[in-house]
Design an enzyme around this catalytic site. Sequence first.
Site, mmCIF file in Angstrom:
data_model
loop_
_atom_site.group_PDB
_atom_site.id
_atom_site.type_symbol
_atom_site.label_atom_id
_atom_site.label_comp_id
_atom_site.label_asym_id
_atom_site.label_seq_id
_atom_site.Cartn_x
_atom_site.Cartn_y
_atom_site.Cartn_z
ATOM 1 N N GLU A 266 6.993 -11.184 0.669
ATOM 2 C CA GLU A 266 6.101 -10.022 0.611
ATOM 3 C C GLU A 266 4.896 -10.374 -0.224
ATOM 4 O O GLU A 266 5.041 -10.968 -1.292
ATOM 5 C CB GLU A 266 6.748 -8.837 -0.141
ATOM 6 N N GLU A 320 4.506 3.592 4.481
ATOM 7 C CA GLU A 320 5.828 4.221 4.499
ATOM 8 C C GLU A 320 5.703 5.551 3.771
ATOM 9 O O GLU A 320 5.761 5.621 2.539
ATOM 10 C CB GLU A 320 6.854 3.300 3.849
ATOM 11 N N LYS A 323 8.202 6.940 0.935
ATOM 12 C CA LYS A 323 8.509 6.212 -0.294
ATOM 13 C C LYS A 323 8.123 7.058 -1.501
ATOM 14 O O LYS A 323 7.050 7.653 -1.526
ATOM 15 C CB LYS A 323 7.744 4.884 -0.334
ATOM 16 N N GLU A 329 2.385 3.150 -3.490
ATOM 17 C CA GLU A 329 3.644 2.813 -2.813
ATOM 18 C C GLU A 329 3.610 3.156 -1.330
ATOM 19 O O GLU A 329 4.305 2.549 -0.529
ATOM 20 C CB GLU A 329 4.814 3.551 -3.479
#
Length: 477
Positions: A266, A320, A323, A329
């Site tokens: 990542e 996302e 999250k 985030e």
Amino acid sequence: MAAFRFSGTFLLLALLLLVNKAKSQLFIGVNYGQVADNLPSPSSTAKLLQSTSIQKVRLYGSDPAIIKALANTGIGIVIATANGDIPALASDPNFAKTWVNANVVAYNPSSKIILVNVGNEVIMSGDNNLISQLLPAMQNIKNALDTACLGDKVKVSTVHSMTLLKQSEPPSSGIFDPSYGDVLKGLLAFNNATGSPFAINPYPYFAYRSDPRPETLAFCLFQQNPGRFDANTKINYMNMFDAQVDAVRSALDAMGFKNVEIVVAETGWPYKGDSDEVGASIENAKAYNGNLIAHLRSMAGTPLMPGKSVNTYLFALYDENLKPGPTTERSFGLFKSEDLTMTYDVGLSKSNSPVRKLQLLLINSINQHTSPVSPSPVTPSTEPKKSAWCVPKTGVSDAQLQASLDYACGQGIDCGPIQPGGACFEPNTLAAHAAYAMNLYYQTSGQNPSSCDFSQTAMLSSNNPSTNGCSFPGGSS
Ligand SMILES: *[C@@H]1O[C@H](CO)[C@@H](O)[C@H](O)[C@H]1NC(C)=O
């Protein structure tokens, strides 16, 4: 005419071979996190990935719908077991067999599963019971894959966070936290013995957050900066990504595992954040990801691992939205879930990729050969009085050449000709590739002398650096 046709066809074939060679040398994957309730359908995602130069996708689980949708696309798939499955996988070889049958064997070979990650950031979880069962779980998965005759095709690993390192600056002094020593040694011996990669998550973004100075930002974004000198190796690091990856290299080497390959599982940069989250912006996210991709495509590698790009999975394919935590985030997506458009353009689209550009270049050159009266559209009607090219000064360090190359190619110029198979790939030297990119950057940014500075490492020259087959564009000074 027949001769022209023949040579055109031959040229096309030869060039397609080169194009395929170039394509196989890309190392770009993407993370597909699914903590969201607004994700596109698996088939739309598969189509999206196929329209890009992304070669591999990493899942955090083993969602059958996405694995099936990626069948026959050639896209490599990384799957993972949940952390919660680790105790059962460790204690029960039959459970591991069942898991491998259901999640790997069932889709082989049409879906190209290349790696099983057993859990995610387990060592950092602080759960000693889970940590002690990680290696046995990996061994049982490996045995089950071997039993299914997939042990060579599908590797087994686990993913670590950078906090595993006790020290990472300067890169040569990188070491793992000794409190993980024995566990880590076991995992690394497994990586080494089975030829699986050591997967880790370097985030220059977090390095910038803990040291938010402009020069740190430039260092993190692959932009022009003085570099950071590693006195032990005498290497001047020009970007944080290389520095972090080389710190991991040093830590692995210090434990005796010089042959274990590093995979960047990542890395990314958020494009949006809360008011107290410094550095999260579209501009910075585009600079980081775009310049990182250009750096990987340049095949420079890192100073400690030159000449080969580290396999890198960008974070992330989509936002996302479920999250928890601060806005960043939920703001790493390269593509928008709503309509699959790019959040910002980092040159991943296939029509924009070096391979595609090379194809177009070749098709144009063939068309020019086969059409008897096509006037060249690029020849200016009058010769400029005096031509000038932007070239590196003599005595410039490799690190600086690399930084200039990365910078120039990150600004949207076409660096396809210096990719493998491109007209200017040979001579395959950093100096020649940097010269090409720096000159093209100068020519396409209005031939302003300030565009031929590159931290005072470049100068204008009246000597045409073009070689046989590789033409450096030049303009009037
Ligand atoms: C890594 O694997 C090689 C080949 O199997 C072996 O010779 C070497 O001793 C291993 N290194 C370590 C540190 O275990």
